[in-house]
Design a protein around this motif. Structure first.
Motif, PDB file in Angstrom:
ATOM      1  N   GLY A  14       0.814  -1.215   0.000  1.00  0.00           N
ATOM      2  CA  GLY A  14       0.000   0.000   0.000  1.00  0.00           C
ATOM      3  C   GLY A  14       0.846   1.263   0.000  1.00  0.00           C
ATOM      4  N   ALA A  15       1.943   1.257   0.753  1.00  0.00           N
ATOM      5  CA  ALA A  15       2.814   2.435   0.813  1.00  0.00           C
ATOM      6  C   ALA A  15       3.486   2.690  -0.537  1.00  0.00           C
ATOM      7  CB  ALA A  15       3.865   2.252   1.909  1.00  0.00           C
ATOM      8  N   VAL A  16       3.995   1.638  -1.163  1.00  0.00           N
ATOM      9  CA  VAL A  16       4.638   1.797  -2.470  1.00  0.00           C
ATOM     10  C   VAL A  16       3.605   2.228  -3.509  1.00  0.00           C
ATOM     11  CG1 VAL A  16       5.806   0.553  -4.345  1.00  0.00           C
ATOM     12  CG2 VAL A  16       6.569   0.250  -1.986  1.00  0.00           C
ATOM     13  N   SER A  17       2.425   1.633  -3.459  1.00  0.00           N
ATOM     14  CA  SER A  17       1.358   2.021  -4.386  1.00  0.00           C
ATOM     15  C   SER A  17       0.978   3.486  -4.198  1.00  0.00           C
ATOM     16  CB  SER A  17       0.128   1.129  -4.198  1.00  0.00           C
ATOM     17  OG  SER A  17       0.433  -0.200  -4.559  1.00  0.00           O
ATOM     18  N   GLY A  18       0.958   3.939  -2.951  1.00  0.00           N
ATOM     19  CA  GLY A  18       0.664   5.339  -2.673  1.00  0.00           C
ATOM     20  C   GLY A  18       1.694   6.268  -3.300  1.00  0.00           C
ATOM     21  N   LEU A  19       2.976   5.923  -3.169  1.00  0.00           N
ATOM     22  CA  LEU A  19       4.035   6.720  -3.801  1.00  0.00           C
ATOM     23  C   LEU A  19       3.832   6.783  -5.314  1.00  0.00           C
ATOM     24  CD1 LEU A  19       7.283   5.443  -2.000  1.00  0.00           C
ATOM     25  CD2 LEU A  19       6.356   7.760  -1.911  1.00  0.00           C
ATOM     26  N   LEU A  20       3.546   5.639  -5.907  1.00  0.00           N
ATOM     27  CA  LEU A  20       3.374   5.574  -7.364  1.00  0.00           C
ATOM     28  C   LEU A  20       2.121   6.320  -7.817  1.00  0.00           C
ATOM     29  CD1 LEU A  20       4.444   1.864  -7.839  1.00  0.00           C
ATOM     30  CD2 LEU A  20       5.714   3.886  -8.625  1.00  0.00           C
ATOM     31  N   ASN A  21       1.033   6.191  -7.063  1.00  0.00           N
ATOM     32  CA  ASN A  21      -0.190   6.929  -7.407  1.00  0.00           C
ATOM     33  C   ASN A  21       0.035   8.436  -7.316  1.00  0.00           C
ATOM     34  OD1 ASN A  21      -2.230   5.030  -8.141  1.00  0.00           O
ATOM     35  ND2 ASN A  21      -2.368   4.397  -6.002  1.00  0.00           N
ATOM     36  N   ASP A  22       0.750   8.876  -6.292  1.00  0.00           N
ATOM     37  CA  ASP A  22       1.050  10.306  -6.152  1.00  0.00           C
ATOM     38  C   ASP A  22       1.886  10.789  -7.333  1.00  0.00           C
ATOM     39  OD1 ASP A  22      -0.333  10.325  -3.769  1.00  0.00           O
ATOM     40  OD2 ASP A  22       1.464  10.404  -2.499  1.00  0.00           O
ATOM     41  N   ARG A  23       2.853   9.991  -7.740  1.00  0.00           N
ATOM     42  CA  ARG A  23       3.690  10.353  -8.885  1.00  0.00           C
ATOM     43  C   ARG A  23       2.841  10.450 -10.153  1.00  0.00           C
ATOM     44  NH1 ARG A  23       8.342  12.780 -10.787  1.00  0.00           N
ATOM     45  NH2 ARG A  23       8.891  11.827 -12.770  1.00  0.00           N
ATOM     46  N   VAL A  44      10.091  15.198 -15.563  1.00  0.00           N
ATOM     47  CA  VAL A  44      11.118  15.501 -14.568  1.00  0.00           C
ATOM     48  C   VAL A  44      11.307  14.295 -13.646  1.00  0.00           C
ATOM     49  CG1 VAL A  44      11.763  17.061 -12.691  1.00  0.00           C
ATOM     50  CG2 VAL A  44      10.497  17.935 -14.665  1.00  0.00           C
ATOM     51  N   ALA A  45      12.549  13.945 -13.396  1.00  0.00           N
ATOM     52  CA  ALA A  45      12.842  12.824 -12.493  1.00  0.00           C
ATOM     53  C   ALA A  45      12.283  13.126 -11.105  1.00  0.00           C
ATOM     54  CB  ALA A  45      14.346  12.594 -12.416  1.00  0.00           C
ATOM     55  N   PRO A  46      11.848  12.096 -10.387  1.00  0.00           N
ATOM     56  CA  PRO A  46      11.314  12.322  -9.041  1.00  0.00           C
ATOM     57  C   PRO A  46      12.383  12.871  -8.094  1.00  0.00           C
ATOM     58  CG  PRO A  46      10.933  10.050  -9.763  1.00  0.00           C
ATOM     59  CD  PRO A  46      11.810  10.696 -10.774  1.00  0.00           C
ATOM     60  N   ASP A  47      11.928  13.723  -7.164  1.00  0.00           N
ATOM     61  CA  ASP A  47      12.824  14.230  -6.111  1.00  0.00           C
ATOM     62  C   ASP A  47      12.982  13.205  -4.997  1.00  0.00           C
ATOM     63  OD1 ASP A  47      13.188  16.706  -7.361  1.00  0.00           O
ATOM     64  OD2 ASP A  47      11.459  17.589  -6.340  1.00  0.00           O
ATOM     65  N   ASP A  48      11.921  12.446  -4.740  1.00  0.00           N
ATOM     66  CA  ASP A  48      11.919  11.464  -3.670  1.00  0.00           C
ATOM     67  C   ASP A  48      12.882  10.324  -4.018  1.00  0.00           C
ATOM     68  OD1 ASP A  48      10.922   8.794  -2.544  1.00  0.00           O
ATOM     69  OD2 ASP A  48       9.773  10.230  -1.349  1.00  0.00           O
ATOM     70  N   PRO A  49      13.854  10.021  -3.147  1.00  0.00           N
ATOM     71  CA  PRO A  49      14.820   8.962  -3.453  1.00  0.00           C
ATOM     72  C   PRO A  49      14.187   7.595  -3.685  1.00  0.00           C
ATOM     73  CG  PRO A  49      15.486  10.192  -1.489  1.00  0.00           C
ATOM     74  CD  PRO A  49      14.133  10.685  -1.877  1.00  0.00           C
ATOM     75  N   GLN A  50      13.104   7.290  -2.968  1.00  0.00           N
ATOM     76  CA  GLN A  50      12.434   6.004  -3.174  1.00  0.00           C
ATOM     77  C   GLN A  50      11.814   5.941  -4.569  1.00  0.00           C
ATOM     78  OE1 GLN A  50      10.000   6.289   0.457  1.00  0.00           O
ATOM     79  NE2 GLN A  50      10.740   4.241   0.907  1.00  0.00           N
ATOM     80  N   LEU A  51      11.135   6.998  -4.957  1.00  0.00           N
ATOM     81  CA  LEU A  51      10.548   7.028  -6.297  1.00  0.00           C
ATOM     82  C   LEU A  51      11.621   7.013  -7.376  1.00  0.00           C
ATOM     83  CD1 LEU A  51       7.503   9.464  -6.156  1.00  0.00           C
ATOM     84  CD2 LEU A  51       7.520   7.087  -6.892  1.00  0.00           C
ATOM     85  N   ARG A  53      14.391   5.538  -7.202  1.00  0.00           N
ATOM     86  CA  ARG A  53      14.873   4.150  -7.281  1.00  0.00           C
ATOM     87  C   ARG A  53      13.874   3.272  -8.018  1.00  0.00           C
ATOM     88  NH1 ARG A  53      17.730   0.620  -8.491  1.00  0.00           N
ATOM     89  NH2 ARG A  53      18.660  -0.906  -7.117  1.00  0.00           N
ATOM     90  N   LEU A  54      12.588   3.542  -7.828  1.00  0.00           N
ATOM     91  CA  LEU A  54      11.548   2.781  -8.516  1.00  0.00           C
ATOM     92  C   LEU A  54      11.401   3.197  -9.987  1.00  0.00           C
ATOM     93  CD1 LEU A  54       8.817   2.813  -5.730  1.00  0.00           C
ATOM     94  CD2 LEU A  54      10.094   0.820  -6.530  1.00  0.00           C
ATOM     95  N   LEU A  55      11.717   4.455 -10.275  1.00  0.00           N
ATOM     96  CA  LEU A  55      11.576   5.011 -11.630  1.00  0.00           C
ATOM     97  C   LEU A  55      12.885   5.687 -12.030  1.00  0.00           C
ATOM     98  CD1 LEU A  55       8.077   6.645 -10.990  1.00  0.00           C
ATOM     99  CD2 LEU A  55       8.504   4.521 -12.259  1.00  0.00           C
ATOM    100  N   PRO A  56      13.950   4.906 -12.212  1.00  0.00           N
ATOM    101  CA  PRO A  56      15.255   5.509 -12.507  1.00  0.00           C
ATOM    102  C   PRO A  56      15.304   6.110 -13.908  1.00  0.00           C
ATOM    103  CG  PRO A  56      15.376   3.132 -12.748  1.00  0.00           C
ATOM    104  CD  PRO A  56      13.993   3.444 -12.218  1.00  0.00           C
ATOM    105  N   ASP A  57      16.349   6.884 -14.158  1.00  0.00           N
ATOM    106  CA  ASP A  57      16.568   7.423 -15.498  1.00  0.00           C
ATOM    107  C   ASP A  57      16.706   6.289 -16.495  1.00  0.00           C
ATOM    108  OD1 ASP A  57      16.483  10.081 -14.749  1.00  0.00           O
ATOM    109  OD2 ASP A  57      18.647  10.266 -14.509  1.00  0.00           O
ATOM    110  N   PRO A  83       4.015   6.425 -17.493  1.00  0.00           N
ATOM    111  CA  PRO A  83       2.665   5.981 -17.125  1.00  0.00           C
ATOM    112  C   PRO A  83       2.491   4.466 -17.214  1.00  0.00           C
ATOM    113  CG  PRO A  83       2.538   7.916 -18.521  1.00  0.00           C
ATOM    114  CD  PRO A  83       3.974   7.471 -18.529  1.00  0.00           C
ATOM    115  N   GLU A  84       3.053   3.838 -18.242  1.00  0.00           N
ATOM    116  CA  GLU A  84       2.958   2.379 -18.388  1.00  0.00           C
ATOM    117  C   GLU A  84       3.718   1.665 -17.273  1.00  0.00           C
ATOM    118  OE1 GLU A  84       4.445   1.212 -22.248  1.00  0.00           O
ATOM    119  OE2 GLU A  84       3.579   3.024 -23.113  1.00  0.00           O
ATOM    120  N   ILE A  85       4.879   2.191 -16.947  1.00  0.00           N
ATOM    121  CA  ILE A  85       5.697   1.561 -15.901  1.00  0.00           C
ATOM    122  C   ILE A  85       4.977   1.650 -14.562  1.00  0.00           C
ATOM    123  CG2 ILE A  85       7.866   1.743 -14.609  1.00  0.00           C
ATOM    124  CD1 ILE A  85       9.126   2.707 -17.310  1.00  0.00           C
ATOM    125  N   ILE A  86       4.448   2.829 -14.270  1.00  0.00           N
ATOM    126  CA  ILE A  86       3.712   3.002 -13.011  1.00  0.00           C
ATOM    127  C   ILE A  86       2.508   2.072 -12.982  1.00  0.00           C
ATOM    128  CG2 ILE A  86       2.253   4.597 -11.689  1.00  0.00           C
ATOM    129  CD1 ILE A  86       4.270   6.817 -12.424  1.00  0.00           C
TER     130      ILE A  86
END
Length: 171
Positions: A14-23, A44-51, A53-57, A83-86
């Motif tokens: 749920g926490a990871v899904s929340g990060l991805l939904n917010d993105r 723009v690349a995410p500022d959040d380090p977790q995001l 890592r989940l959505l790298p360049d 969008p597809e990756i998320i």
């Protein structure tokens, strides 16, 4: 899986899904989006380090080489594919939530569900590992007074679950 384990796993998913939904919600909308229904990703690349890592360049320059086109290339690729990756990551998380009984119990997965579990466990481990700043030099056990210690135990448990699932798939 016992009830406590199911609760922890479902919470982490749920926490990871929340990060991805917010993105995903941060993605810009334009006239083309309104006409076609196709949503571009955030360039723009995410500022959040977790995001991050989940959505790298998509493209990384060789160390020491000036690559001015890298930022433009990454922005274009993010707009196209993020969008597809998320959605793929969210779909994997939904499979875990649908197949992991809230009160624990035996989990039986088909091949596609097992693949989704592997993907979702990877994402949770990436996010948690980033939060805990895990690297090659992180010891297997931290001092009990270290506030990261219980979370490292969860990280190891997720690693064990992922390994167990892989072993079950490849007897």
């Amino acid at each position: 899986m016992d009830e406590h384990e199911a609760t922890v796993l479902r919470s982490l998913i749920g926490a990871v899904s929340g990060l991805l939904n917010d993105r995903a919600a941060e993605a810009p909308e334009d006239e083309l989006t309104q006409l076609t229904g196709l949503r571009p990703g955030n360039p723009v690349a995410p500022d959040d380090p977790q995001l991050l890592r989940l959505l790298p360049d998509f493209h990384r320059a060789e160390p020491g080489s000036p690559d001015a086109k890298r930022a433009d290339l990454n922005a274009a690729l993010r707009s196209l594919h993020e969008p597809e990756i998320i959605e793929s990551k969210l779909a994997a998380g939904r499979v875990v939530l649908e197949t992991c009984p809230e009160s624990g119990g035996k989990i039986v997965l088909n091949s596609d569900q097992a693949d989704a579990w592997l993907a979702a466990l990877t994402d949770v481990r990436l996010a948690l590992g980033t939060l805990l700043d895990i690297d090659d030099e992180t010891p297997d056990h931290l001092d009990p007074d270290d506030p990261r210690a219980p979370h490292l135990d969860v990280y190891h448990w997720l690693t064990w679950m992922q390994d167990s699932l892989l072993q079950a798939l490849n007897p």
